[in-house]
Design a protein around this motif. Structure first.
Motif: not given
Length: 209
Positions: A14-19, A37-41
């Motif tokens: 889900l965090f990757a999706a927001t990124g 996506a990677a940094v956020t996830g």
């Protein structure tokens, strides 16, 4: 897969999706999508593991990198279908914060055995990914906006630790922690709830404080 492990993968995805959605708003290329996506996830979990002095989760199990890449590629081709990408970003972020906050608290409790450390780890895990995303995407950080964000992560982690402490079971504790964090963040988004802010005292200019 147990409930807690599900929240781990769900939080990363889900965090990757927001990124990736943030990358779409900035009209980045596919590499930009994957990077954000990677940094956020994985950002929040990376800091958590470094603080706890345990192997970083995605180095130990690289499948998490593939999860972030898969989400980024999927959204690179489909993000334009969303009517309001920013609204999707907000609600996906709320779900990610709740899920990852619970898993962060679980891992903090597992490693340290200390409820206070567990709650702090839940807060860090649930919020740092979104903070890094906003900084890299040059968006106003959630820390600088008057929103209930960190408080929601703390609430979810606290509920998880409290319910687990009374022996109600890990699965129930995880579900209740997720529900508490998501409900608080969601209600704050819908009703524009905010915590009281600091006010400068009368007679003092803010620049002199």
């Amino acid at each position: 897969m147990g409930v807690v492990e599900f929240f781990d993968y769900a939080g990363v995805a889900l965090f990757a999706a927001t990124g990736a959605l943030a990358a779409s708003r900035k009209q980045l290329d596919i590499i930009g999508f994957i990077f954000l996506a990677a940094v956020t996830g994985m950002g929040g979990g990376t800091v958590r593991d470094l603080v706890l002095d345990v192997p970083v989760f995605w180095v130990d199990r690289p499948v998490y990198v593939l999860v972030c890449m898969g989400v980024a590629v999927l959204l690179y081709f489909t993000a334009h279908l969303a009517e309001s990408r920013y609204r999707w970003l907000l609600w996906l972020d709320a779900a990610a914060l709740a899920a990852y906050g619970v898993f962060g608290a679980y891992k903090g409790l597992l490693v340290s055995g200390t409820p206070i450390v567990a709650v702090v780890m839940g807060m860090l895990t649930g919020t740092l990914g979104g903070i890094l995303r906003d900084v890299l995407a040059n968006e106003p950080s959630v820390l600088l906006r008057r929103e209930i964000y960190v408080t929601a992560a703390l609430t979810g982690a606290g509920v998880f630790v409290a319910v687990d402490a009374v022996g109600a079971g890990m699965a129930l504790a995880a579900c209740l922690g997720f529900g508490a964090a998501f409900a608080l963040r969601g209600l704050a988004l819908v009703f524009d709830w905010r915590l009281p802010t600091y006010r400068a005292r009368k007679g003092r200019h803010p620049d002199r404080i």
